[in-house]
Design a protein around this motif. Structure first.
Motif, mmCIF file in Angstrom:
data_model
loop_
_atom_site.group_PDB
_atom_site.id
_atom_site.type_symbol
_atom_site.label_atom_id
_atom_site.label_comp_id
_atom_site.label_asym_id
_atom_site.label_seq_id
_atom_site.Cartn_x
_atom_site.Cartn_y
_atom_site.Cartn_z
ATOM 1 N N PRO A 1 109.328 31.624 2.431
ATOM 2 C CA PRO A 1 109.952 32.192 3.637
ATOM 3 C C PRO A 1 111.130 33.114 3.331
ATOM 4 O O PRO A 1 111.284 34.161 3.976
ATOM 5 C CB PRO A 1 110.385 30.947 4.418
ATOM 6 C CG PRO A 1 109.412 29.892 4.018
ATOM 7 C CD PRO A 1 109.158 30.157 2.560
ATOM 8 N N LYS A 2 111.965 32.728 2.368
ATOM 9 C CA LYS A 2 113.093 33.594 2.005
ATOM 10 C C LYS A 2 112.600 34.887 1.374
ATOM 11 O O LYS A 2 113.141 35.978 1.644
ATOM 12 C CB LYS A 2 114.028 32.860 1.034
ATOM 13 C CG LYS A 2 115.235 33.687 0.594
ATOM 14 C CD LYS A 2 116.072 34.144 1.781
ATOM 15 C CE LYS A 2 117.237 35.018 1.342
ATOM 16 N NZ LYS A 2 118.024 35.516 2.498
ATOM 17 N N ILE A 3 111.563 34.803 0.533
ATOM 18 C CA ILE A 3 110.997 36.005 -0.085
ATOM 19 C C ILE A 3 110.431 36.927 0.989
ATOM 20 O O ILE A 3 110.610 38.151 0.938
ATOM 21 C CB ILE A 3 109.909 35.622 -1.106
ATOM 22 C CG1 ILE A 3 110.524 34.822 -2.257
ATOM 23 C CG2 ILE A 3 109.221 36.866 -1.655
ATOM 24 C CD1 ILE A 3 109.516 34.278 -3.241
ATOM 25 N N LEU A 4 109.754 36.353 1.988
ATOM 26 C CA LEU A 4 109.229 37.163 3.091
ATOM 27 C C LEU A 4 110.360 37.814 3.885
ATOM 28 O O LEU A 4 110.225 38.943 4.361
ATOM 29 C CB LEU A 4 108.372 36.283 4.010
ATOM 30 C CG LEU A 4 107.039 35.794 3.438
ATOM 31 C CD1 LEU A 4 106.351 34.874 4.420
ATOM 32 C CD2 LEU A 4 106.138 36.959 3.075
ATOM 33 N N GLY A 5 111.474 37.093 4.024
ATOM 34 C CA GLY A 5 112.632 37.666 4.700
ATOM 35 C C GLY A 5 113.200 38.852 3.954
ATOM 36 O O GLY A 5 113.606 39.854 4.565
ATOM 37 N N VAL A 6 113.214 38.767 2.618
ATOM 38 C CA VAL A 6 113.720 39.871 1.803
ATOM 39 C C VAL A 6 112.774 41.057 1.865
ATOM 40 O O VAL A 6 113.197 42.210 2.050
ATOM 41 C CB VAL A 6 113.912 39.414 0.341
ATOM 42 C CG1 VAL A 6 114.312 40.591 -0.543
ATOM 43 C CG2 VAL A 6 114.966 38.316 0.255
#
Length: 322
Positions: free
Chosen positions: A82-87
């Protein structure tokens, strides 16, 4: 006169995750593929857990290990992707120091837990094939409960000191708080420190070779013993049947450790390899095994197939909303 060369030290309040430095202009397109893999990973692991819960004819301890591995896969991909998708998709590149250290701890401890789970799975197959008469007495539910406790405690206690060691490092104003990665990996974060990080490097090597390496050696030893017993089976077709029963586990272990070894070597050869390659391999290591594990067990384990088909048929027979 005060020295103008004095370096000011401070604790960086946040980091900036750059993900792929060489493809900043179009890296957001990768979020589509990662979203697809995330949906597959979450859905397939939830299906495996539900099938194991529903089916009463799956009481074997191996299926408790499979369900435990599914839970670890879910936590691992949800702690990183999820954090990677946010970035990638929404340009949410800022991550504060406590969250970064927590992510670092979660990623590393979960990988250690998965390695230990694979080790207990290999031991389960070893006892089942090499000493089947003692299987029920050795691989009992009490043994499985102790195995779960061991996996959790070792994963937590082994990697708990590392984020603490990273937090004690000093970051000076001549360093930029930009992490050229999609997540807070050990090397990416500690490389920003201007104080001595020898302890971090030594501790990481000890864990890599002492913990993960020993798990891999014991897994290989288990399968060598299994292979020796299987070769000596005189019954025609028994050897092939015995090997096919543990082929799913062998496939997953091979893929997990191969990807891990390739990731380690590419990180060591970063001067001759495009920087985006080890970053991509690291990201794939957090999502491909969670997506692949339940698919392999679901498609190659004959005991799981009827449960999956029964669940799918129950969805088809569910009453339609009028």
């Amino acid at each position: 006169m005060s020295s103008i060369n004095t370096t000011s030290f401070f604790q960086i309040p946040y980091f900036v995750l750059m993900c792929f430095p060489s493809i900043q202009s179009w890296q957001h397109w990768l979020s589509i593929t990662l979203t697809f893999l995330l949906v597959i990973a979450v859905a397939s692991n939830l299906i495996i857990l539900e099938v194991i819960r529903r089916e009463q004819n799956l009481p074997e301890p191996m299926y408790h290990l499979i369900s435990f591995l599914a839970v670890l896969d879910l936590v691992l991909c949800m702690a990183t992707i999820p954090k990677i998708l946010g970035v990638l998709g929404f340009n949410l590149k800022v991550i504060d120091l406590p969250t970064c250290l927590l992510q670092m701890f979660a990623m590393n401890s979960l990988v250690v837990m998965e390695c230990a789970t694979f080790l207990f799975m290999a031991f389960d197959w070893y006892v089942a094939i090499c000493n089947p008469l003692r299987y029920s007495s050795v691989i009992s539910f009490r043994f499985i409960a102790k195995s779960f406790l061991f996996v959790l405690l070792r994963g937590i206690l082994v990697y708990l000191p590392y984020p603490m060691l990273t937090a004690r490092l000093q970051y000076c104003s001549r360093n930029v708080n930009v992490i050229e990665h999609c997540v807070c990996t050990n090397v990416a974060v500690t490389s920003l420190a201007c104080s001595d990080r020898t302890i971090n490097a030594v501790y990481q090597l000890v864990i890599a070779f002492g913990i993960l390496g020993s798990d891999f050696i014991f897994i290989c030893l288990s399968y060598c013993l299994i292979l020796r017993v299987v070769i000596c089976i005189p019954v025609k077709g028994a050897a092939r049947k015995a090997l096919s029963t543990c082929s799913s586990h062998l496939i997953l272990i091979s893929f997990f450790y191969t990807l891990l070894l390739v990731l380690i070597f590419t990180n060591k050869m970063e001067k001759v390899i495009v920087p985006d390659v080890p970053i991509l391999l690291n990201v794939l290591h957090f999502i491909i095994p969670p997506a692949l594990n339940p698919l392999v067990y679901g498609l190659r384990t004959k005991e799981m197939k009827p449960g999956i088909m029964k669940m799918i048929s129950s969805w088809d027979k569910s009453p339609a909303v009028k």
